[in-house]
Design a protein around this motif. Structure first.
Motif, PDB file in Angstrom:
ATOM      1  N   THR A  36       0.820  -1.208   0.000  1.00 23.53           N
ATOM      2  CA  THR A  36       0.000   0.000   0.000  1.00 23.53           C
ATOM      3  C   THR A  36       0.856   1.259   0.000  1.00 23.53           C
ATOM      4  N   SER A  37       2.023   1.194   0.644  1.00 18.47           N
ATOM      5  CA  SER A  37       2.898   2.363   0.684  1.00 18.47           C
ATOM      6  C   SER A  37       3.462   2.710  -0.688  1.00 18.47           C
ATOM      7  N   LYS A  39       1.560   2.337  -3.566  1.00 18.45           N
ATOM      8  CA  LYS A  39       0.437   2.556  -4.464  1.00 18.45           C
ATOM      9  C   LYS A  39       0.090   4.035  -4.524  1.00 18.45           C
ATOM     10  N   SER A  40      -0.655   4.375  -5.560  1.00 15.78           N
ATOM     11  CA  SER A  40      -1.194   5.730  -5.641  1.00 15.78           C
ATOM     12  C   SER A  40      -2.472   5.798  -4.817  1.00 15.78           C
ATOM     13  N   LEU A  41      -2.888   7.014  -4.499  1.00 14.80           N
ATOM     14  CA  LEU A  41      -4.103   7.188  -3.699  1.00 14.80           C
ATOM     15  C   LEU A  41      -5.323   6.672  -4.437  1.00 14.80           C
ATOM     16  N   ILE A  44      -5.427   2.846  -4.143  1.00 18.39           N
ATOM     17  CA  ILE A  44      -5.827   2.418  -2.809  1.00 18.39           C
ATOM     18  C   ILE A  44      -7.333   2.497  -2.651  1.00 18.39           C
ATOM     19  N   PRO A  53       1.288  -3.540  -6.024  1.00 20.61           N
ATOM     20  CA  PRO A  53       0.708  -2.400  -6.752  1.00 20.61           C
ATOM     21  C   PRO A  53       0.888  -2.545  -8.266  1.00 20.61           C
ATOM     22  N   HIS A  57       5.046   3.401  -6.827  1.00 21.86           N
ATOM     23  CA  HIS A  57       5.272   4.832  -6.593  1.00 21.86           C
ATOM     24  C   HIS A  57       6.296   4.990  -5.469  1.00 21.86           C
ATOM     25  N   ASN A  60       6.457   8.065  -2.990  1.00 26.84           N
ATOM     26  CA  ASN A  60       5.653   8.232  -1.774  1.00 26.84           C
ATOM     27  C   ASN A  60       6.542   8.461  -0.552  1.00 26.84           C
ATOM     28  N   GLU A 242      -4.180  10.988   3.532  1.00 25.17           N
ATOM     29  CA  GLU A 242      -3.432  10.515   2.374  1.00 25.17           C
ATOM     30  C   GLU A 242      -2.834   9.161   2.730  1.00 25.17           C
ATOM     31  N   TRP A 243      -3.594   8.116   2.422  1.00 24.13           N
ATOM     32  CA  TRP A 243      -3.226   6.781   2.881  1.00 24.13           C
ATOM     33  C   TRP A 243      -1.909   6.305   2.284  1.00 24.13           C
ATOM     34  N   ASP A 244      -1.585   6.748   1.091  1.00 20.13           N
ATOM     35  CA  ASP A 244      -0.316   6.321   0.502  1.00 20.13           C
ATOM     36  C   ASP A 244       0.869   6.841   1.310  1.00 20.13           C
TER      37      ASP A 244
END
Length: 279
Positions: A36-37, A39-41, A44, A53, A57, A60, A242-244
């Motif tokens: 997840t870290s 990935k793009s927002l 996600i 992913p 990315h 991030n 912003e979860w990413d």
């Protein structure tokens, strides 16, 4: 192949299968965090959850330092953690030594009382202790997080006491006959012999302090003094998350814990094992 060999093989296969399944249960959330870290927002937000992913990315992680004062939070956390480790090792080892190798009246009564304090959860003493620090004018500083570590923790005292009991009394008596005082015996003889137990205490303290959230939440009210746990929670509590970036910051947050455990795994296991030899 004999029947006993077959039974041993089946038992080994069953135990390894259980260990592999349990390991996967614990590893999958961490792999999901790493995935997840990267990935793009937008990715996600999709309903189909995947670990790998579509597009990596890596930026991030760089953006974390732009959106969050991550280095400042890390230095704050490192300061509190290092001071806590030093405090626990010094104070708990001194108390454990006095309970095992120094003869004094009431020693047998004090130790059960020390152990009994472990029955009191932090939530019971939280408000009275907060009021004490508030009266002393220490709220808003790191002192309420550091001072308790220099007064000893019951669990660590118990852990070190069990290890000190395995040291022969003849060694201590010989040092006293040679004219060594208690401080020399403690610092030059006992401490070098109990490195595994001290390493276990240091690792436990590091893990607890590094990931502590409630303590900083109670006593720190200045953004510049936030630790990582409090800083990441403040970032998550903004108008939108912003979860990413949060997952990237969380991945970096867990990295020191993993590195610490793997480098000190030998001493940690040895310390925990040896403290249970003698009761």
């Amino acid at each position: 192949m004999t029947g006993s060999a077959v039974r041993k093989l089946r038992a080994s296969f069953a135990s390894h299968t259980v260990l592999i399944v349990l390991s996967a249960i614990f590893v999958i959330p961490f792999l999901w965090l790493l995935g997840t870290s990267l990935k793009s927002l937008n990715e996600i937000s999709l309903s189909n959850l995947t670990i790998i992913p579509r597009v990596f990315h890596w930026d991030n992680y760089a953006r974390v330092f732009e959106r969050i004062p991550y280095l400042r939070y890390t230095m704050n956390t490192l300061f509190v953690t290092v001071m806590s480790v030093i405090g626990q090792i010094i104070s708990s080892s001194l108390v454990a030594y006095s309970l095992t190798k120094v003869e004094w009246k009431g020693r047998g009564i004090i130790f059960p009382i020390v152990v009994a304090t472990m029955l009191l959860p932090f939530q019971v003493t939280m408000i009275p202790v907060y009021m004490i620090y508030q009266k002393l004018g220490l709220v808003g500083t790191y002192w309420p997080l550091i001072i308790p570590t220099f007064t000893g923790a019951p669990f660590y005292i118990f852990l070190l006491r069990q290890f000190f009991m395995t040291l022969p009394d003849t060694l201590i008596q010989a040092a006293r006959i040679d004219g060594a005082n208690e401080w020399k015996i403690f610092s030059r003889i006992v401490m070098p012999l109990c490195r595994p137990a001290l390493a276990a205490v240091g690792i436990f303290t590091f893990l607890y302090t590094w990931s502590d959230f409630l303590g900083p939440l109670l006593y720190l009210n200045d953004n510049a003094k936030y630790t990582l746990t409090l800083g990441l929670q403040a970032f998550m509590a903004e108008h939108y998350t912003e979860w990413d970036l949060l997952m990237a910051a969380s991945a970096m947050f867990t990295l020191p814990i993993i590195v610490m455990f793997f480098f000190a795994q030998k001493y940690f296991i040895e310390g925990i094992t040896l403290t249970g030899i003698k009761g």
